[in-house]
Design an enzyme around this catalytic site. Sequence first.
Site, PDB file in Angstrom:
ATOM      1  N   ASP A   1     139.363  30.632  71.555  1.00 29.68           N
ATOM      2  CA  ASP A   1     139.676  31.570  72.620  1.00 29.68           C
ATOM      3  C   ASP A   1     138.951  31.224  73.927  1.00 29.68           C
ATOM      4  O   ASP A   1     138.254  30.207  74.017  1.00 29.68           O
ATOM      5  CB  ASP A   1     139.331  32.988  72.148  1.00 29.68           C
ATOM      6  CG  ASP A   1     140.361  34.023  72.581  1.00 29.68           C
ATOM      7  OD1 ASP A   1     141.039  33.809  73.605  1.00 29.68           O
ATOM      8  OD2 ASP A   1     140.489  35.054  71.892  1.00 29.68           O
TER       9      ASP A   1
ATOM     10  N   ASP B   1     148.060  37.721  75.857  1.00 29.80           N
ATOM     11  CA  ASP B   1     148.247  38.309  74.529  1.00 29.80           C
ATOM     12  C   ASP B   1     149.579  39.049  74.424  1.00 29.80           C
ATOM     13  O   ASP B   1     150.027  39.713  75.365  1.00 29.80           O
ATOM     14  CB  ASP B   1     147.123  39.288  74.211  1.00 29.80           C
ATOM     15  CG  ASP B   1     145.807  38.590  73.921  1.00 29.80           C
ATOM     16  OD1 ASP B   1     145.789  37.343  73.870  1.00 29.80           O
ATOM     17  OD2 ASP B   1     144.797  39.298  73.749  1.00 29.80           O
TER      18      ASP B   1
END
Length: 449
Positions: free
Chosen positions: A183, A238
Amino acid sequence: MARASSSSLLLLLLAVAATAVAGARVPGSGSGRGPPLDGNATSVELRARRRRAFENGLGRTPQMGWNSWNHFYCGVNENIIRETADALVNTGLAKLGYQYVNIDDCWAELNRDYQGNMVPNKQTFPSGIKALADYVHAKGLKLGIYSDAGTQTCSNRMPGSLDHEEQDVKTFTSWGVDYLKYDNCNDAGRSIKERYTKMSNAMKKYGKNIFFSLCEWGNENPATWAGGMGNSWRTTGDIADNWGRMTSRADQNDKWAAYAGPGGWNDPDMLEVGNGGMTEAEYRSHFSIWALAKAPLLIGCDVRSMSQVTKDIISNSEVIAVNQGNLGVQGKKVQSDNGLEVWAGPLSGNRKAVVLWNRQGYQATITAYWSSVGLPASATVTVRDLWAVSSLSSELSAYSNNPLHIPGFITTTFVFLCSARHPPLGKHPVRRRGKYPHRWHLMTARCTS
């Protein structure tokens, strides 16, 4: 050409096999048409693939499996991981290709040990990651884990791997980890490419058997450079369990289609199918467009307690085959006219996959011109419905006077998949005898000339 008429959302995925005819005349064009799609890579695609240098032998098809985040967030623990591995096997999903069991954020203690190593959370993962990997491997599956190219992960509950890249990859390897999602939070003011290059180099040196999934949210167009660093790269922010967020991720991912291929895939984020925020029809659309776009198929719901409807969607082996085909060319948008869209991509065996997608809130007719999807005007097709798991008995042609009729929902000349999304009751009612469409078709078609 193919025509489709439907209410609200219409999603058609078509697979056709064509023999090209030199000099064949094709139907006239409609507004918003893109370049025709043929079975060969374009020069842009070839150049993009030549730039790919991260060859660890993994990701020859888009990755399939399960990830903890979309359903459990930070509420994940080792019992959930074990039970999920059991469920993937017991439901038959593992046999369909769902092989990765991926732990997302929040699996580690906040602080490293005295040697600087990551430590599994003593409350939620008391047996440790090595024991969990052994359990998952014994099921014939693979274990994935999560870290971050920053000082801490996005939850701020565990350390990231910035400046600990080689140490952490060695740790993951010693535990038997098969997959790393990486991430992009808490970056300490350092550039994306610097941080991801460091981890990629560590993976090439110490983690050659670990699938490397970059998750920098598409901020710096990773499709243009991450092919030399990892096996997949997020092209979007996302996803969320709603129609608007899901469809926007499909759109954002589409522009990078030329950069995907065996060994390296565009990633519009994980599946939300089964989490409850969309209708059955919307989830079928979600799964279908991900399949066409060669996106990773990472289940995001609780497979231990999923409904039969959810299982039916994510376990359709013929839809999965569209995603996992060995040609590995991402489908893309080839026509667009005010929310009426056609998406298409070639499959192996000289077949085509095509989506007719009505994204308006009213009935509309979509015409897919055969030139857009790479079919000669003289082609005829045989059709298989992959959602109904049945084949049509008659051949169809571009100029058929008797197009296929699907009663009460759609008229088209060849169909691969149709998913319908209807608005909530009471909003924008569909003018179709007071009924909402609830019918989906996924078909393969073979054409001759």
